[in-house]
Write an enzyme that holds these catalytic residues in place. Sequence first.
Site: not given
Length: 210
Positions: A122, A126
Site C-alpha cells: 500500500y 502511494k
Amino acid sequence: MEILHVGATGLVGSLVLPRLLAAPQVSRVVAPTRAPLPFADPRLVNPVVDFEALPVGVAWWDVDAVVCTLGTTMANAGSREAFRRVDLDYPLEIARHARLHGARVFALNSAMGADPGSRVFYNRVKGELEAALDALGFPSLVLVRPGLIDGERQERRPGERAALAVSRVLRPLLPHGWRPSRAARIADALVAGVLAPTPGRVLVDAAALA
C-alpha cells in the site's frame, strides 16, 4: 479559478467538493464520476466517465488545478493489480491530461508512510504515485499524507471502524502524528493547497491533520 476534482464521492472527496463550490475565487469545478452526483450547482460540471477510457481533448480538461481524492482499499479492489489500477494508474492518467492542458497545481490525498521503496505494498503504491507526479513538473504539488482517516463513511469497513474506535479513546495519549486524521482537516488542506498554491513540493503530514 477552474478546478478538476476527482474522487468527489468518497469520504474526503465529499467534503472537498462543497468547499470548492463555496470558494468565491472558484468559477468552475469539474467533477468526473462514474454515476451522476445527486445534486446540481451552476458552477459544477459533472461528466459521467469510465475511468478505464477517459475522454481525450474535451474542454473540461482545461483547468488551473486538480484535487485528487480518488482511491480504494485492497478489500474492495479484490487484488493488488486492481488496487494499483485505481490508486496509481487512474490518478496519474488524470494528472497527465490536466498537465498537458495547462494545470499548474495538483493536490493529492496520499497516505502516511508513502514511499516508493517501501516493503508494504500500500505504501509503495502511494509513494510511486507521488514520485510519478513529481516527474510531471507541476509548479505546485501538494501531498497530503493522512494516517487512519476519522470520519463517517457510507461504505462498511469493519476493520477500520474497530481501529478508529480504539484510536479515538486513546487520542489524548497518542503523539499527534499517530492520532487519526480528521477528514475535514484533510479536505481543508487539499482545498487550501489549490486555492493558495505554494511553489514547489508541499508536504502536509498526519500531525497537522489530527
